[in-house]
Design a protein around this motif. Structure first.
Motif, PDB file in Angstrom:
ATOM      1  N   GLU A   1      -7.645 -31.218  -8.383  1.00  0.00           N
ATOM      2  CA  GLU A   1      -7.218 -31.704  -9.668  1.00  0.00           C
ATOM      3  C   GLU A   1      -5.813 -31.741 -10.335  1.00  0.00           C
ATOM      4  OE1 GLU A   1     -10.020 -29.899 -11.996  1.00  0.00           O
ATOM      5  OE2 GLU A   1     -11.894 -30.591 -10.872  1.00  0.00           O
ATOM      6  N   ASP A   2      -5.025 -30.625 -10.005  1.00  0.00           N
ATOM      7  CA  ASP A   2      -3.839 -30.546 -10.569  1.00  0.00           C
ATOM      8  C   ASP A   2      -2.688 -31.450  -9.757  1.00  0.00           C
ATOM      9  OD1 ASP A   2      -2.149 -28.500 -12.553  1.00  0.00           O
ATOM     10  OD2 ASP A   2      -1.020 -28.780 -10.722  1.00  0.00           O
ATOM     11  N   ALA A   3      -2.070 -32.347 -10.791  1.00  0.00           N
ATOM     12  CA  ALA A   3      -0.911 -33.059 -10.103  1.00  0.00           C
ATOM     13  C   ALA A   3       0.159 -32.624  -9.325  1.00  0.00           C
ATOM     14  CB  ALA A   3      -0.673 -33.783 -11.187  1.00  0.00           C
TER      15      ALA A   3
ATOM     16  N   SER B   1       1.455 -32.851  -5.726  1.00  0.00           N
ATOM     17  CA  SER B   1       2.824 -33.142  -5.294  1.00  0.00           C
ATOM     18  C   SER B   1       3.484 -32.146  -4.384  1.00  0.00           C
ATOM     19  CB  SER B   1       3.529 -33.185  -6.536  1.00  0.00           C
ATOM     20  OG  SER B   1       3.330 -34.399  -7.367  1.00  0.00           O
ATOM     21  N   ARG B   2       3.180 -30.781  -4.706  1.00  0.00           N
ATOM     22  CA  ARG B   2       3.759 -29.858  -3.824  1.00  0.00           C
ATOM     23  C   ARG B   2       3.082 -29.958  -2.312  1.00  0.00           C
ATOM     24  NH1 ARG B   2       1.503 -25.792  -6.322  1.00  0.00           N
ATOM     25  NH2 ARG B   2       3.194 -25.810  -7.719  1.00  0.00           N
TER      26      ARG B   2
ATOM     27  N   ALA C   1       4.928 -32.644  -0.357  1.00  0.00           N
ATOM     28  CA  ALA C   1       5.960 -32.441  -0.023  1.00  0.00           C
ATOM     29  C   ALA C   1       5.907 -31.534   1.427  1.00  0.00           C
ATOM     30  CB  ALA C   1       6.685 -31.817  -1.233  1.00  0.00           C
ATOM     31  N   GLU C   2       4.928 -30.506   1.230  1.00  0.00           N
ATOM     32  CA  GLU C   2       4.790 -29.770   2.393  1.00  0.00           C
ATOM     33  C   GLU C   2       4.408 -30.346   3.657  1.00  0.00           C
ATOM     34  OE1 GLU C   2       3.263 -25.483   0.462  1.00  0.00           O
ATOM     35  OE2 GLU C   2       1.743 -26.976   0.637  1.00  0.00           O
ATOM     36  N   LEU C   3       3.320 -31.466   3.384  1.00  0.00           N
ATOM     37  CA  LEU C   3       2.943 -32.279   4.786  1.00  0.00           C
ATOM     38  C   LEU C   3       4.054 -33.048   5.290  1.00  0.00           C
ATOM     39  CD1 LEU C   3      -0.690 -33.146   3.624  1.00  0.00           C
ATOM     40  CD2 LEU C   3       0.025 -31.308   4.580  1.00  0.00           C
ATOM     41  N   GLU C   4       4.877 -33.484   4.347  1.00  0.00           N
ATOM     42  CA  GLU C   4       6.129 -34.214   4.927  1.00  0.00           C
ATOM     43  C   GLU C   4       7.046 -33.492   5.490  1.00  0.00           C
ATOM     44  OE1 GLU C   4       9.568 -37.214   2.797  1.00  0.00           O
ATOM     45  OE2 GLU C   4       7.926 -36.562   1.617  1.00  0.00           O
ATOM     46  N   ALA C   5       7.338 -32.390   5.176  1.00  0.00           N
ATOM     47  CA  ALA C   5       8.311 -31.493   5.874  1.00  0.00           C
ATOM     48  C   ALA C   5       7.717 -30.951   7.007  1.00  0.00           C
ATOM     49  CB  ALA C   5       8.503 -29.917   4.848  1.00  0.00           C
TER      50      ALA C   5
END
Length: 246
Positions: free
Chosen positions: A161-163, A167-168, A171-175
């Motif tokens: 639920e928390d935007a 986003s966090r 970013a972790e998955l992209e890294a």
């Protein structure tokens, strides 16, 4: 239409239903697979008679229970192939880093532990086979999620639920995709770290994650790089034995 074309069309229908993640009407299925509604209807009748699809509500079509039985059988076969290859590599990894090694696969929106090799340390991370964790929490689940399809990722994002948390996670998955590993500390269990790397098969698909986990005080800045490299090397070797790169 010959037998090969018939099979191809039937598979197209099943893939359309699987990708939809919900029921579809005959018209919607016909549009997705680009065949006439009358032909689609005949295919669906045959698939329904064999339990592969089923009707729900008014003219809505969904995958049937028999397809789930096939999926479970395929998953069990995959695990039987994976475990004998993984176990000796996991034992070597545990011996090398003196931490517990774990092997996870995805099931729905979760990751499930299918094998573990405990360290001999008096203070150790302990996990039982069959333990289920959310895909978006912990290194093992996140490592699998990072290499899953966009559809699976979006389904997980919708549960957060928390935007800012979404986003966090993004970013972790992209890294993780860029580095081919992910590390977490205190995320599932307080004072526990985990490092995970993906296991890929002969088609380049991520089919599991290999991790080591232990008390955070043993993952010092001086030792962290050594652990990460050991996990990546072990995951690469297991992937090679699973046919990756062949």
């Amino acid at each position: 239409m010959n037998g090969t074309q018939t099979l191809s069309r039937a598979l197209d229908i099943l893939f359309a239903l699987a990708e939809a993640g919900d029921t579809l009407t005959v018209s919607e299925i016909a549009e997705k697979v680009s065949i006439p509604e009358s032909t689609t209807y005949r295919f669906l009748q045959t698939l329904e008679q064999n339990g592969i699809v089923e009707r729900r509500g008014r003219s809505r079509i969904a995958l049937g229970l028999r397809i789930l039985d096939l999926a479970r059988s395929l998953n069990l076969q995959f695990q039987r192939d994976l475990l004998p290859l993984a176990l000796p590599i996991m034992k070597e990894l545990t011996e090398k880093v003196q931490e517990t090694s774990v092997l996870f696969v995805r099931t729905g929106n979760n990751a499930v532990c299918i094998q573990n090799v405990k360290s001999n340390s008096l203070i150790q991370f302990s996990i039982e086979n069959g333990r289920i964790l959310p895909l978006h929490l912990g290194a093992s689940g996140k490592c699998i999620l990072a290499f899953e399809s966009d559809k699976v990722a979006q389904r997980i994002f919708q549960t957060i639920e928390d935007a800012e948390d979404r986003s966090r996670l993004e970013a972790e998955l992209e890294a993780a995709r860029a580095q081919n590993y992910i590390i977490t500390k205190g995320e599932v269990d307080p004072d526990v770290f985990a490092v995970a790397a993906p296991i890929t098969d002969g088609h380049g698909q991520a089919v599991a994650s290999l991790s080591v986990a232990g008390p955070s005080f043993r993952c010092s800045p001086e030792r962290e790089g050594f652990i990460i490299e050991a996990v990546k090397q072990a995951a690469a070797e297991l992937s090679r034995r699973m046919g990756a790169g062949l």
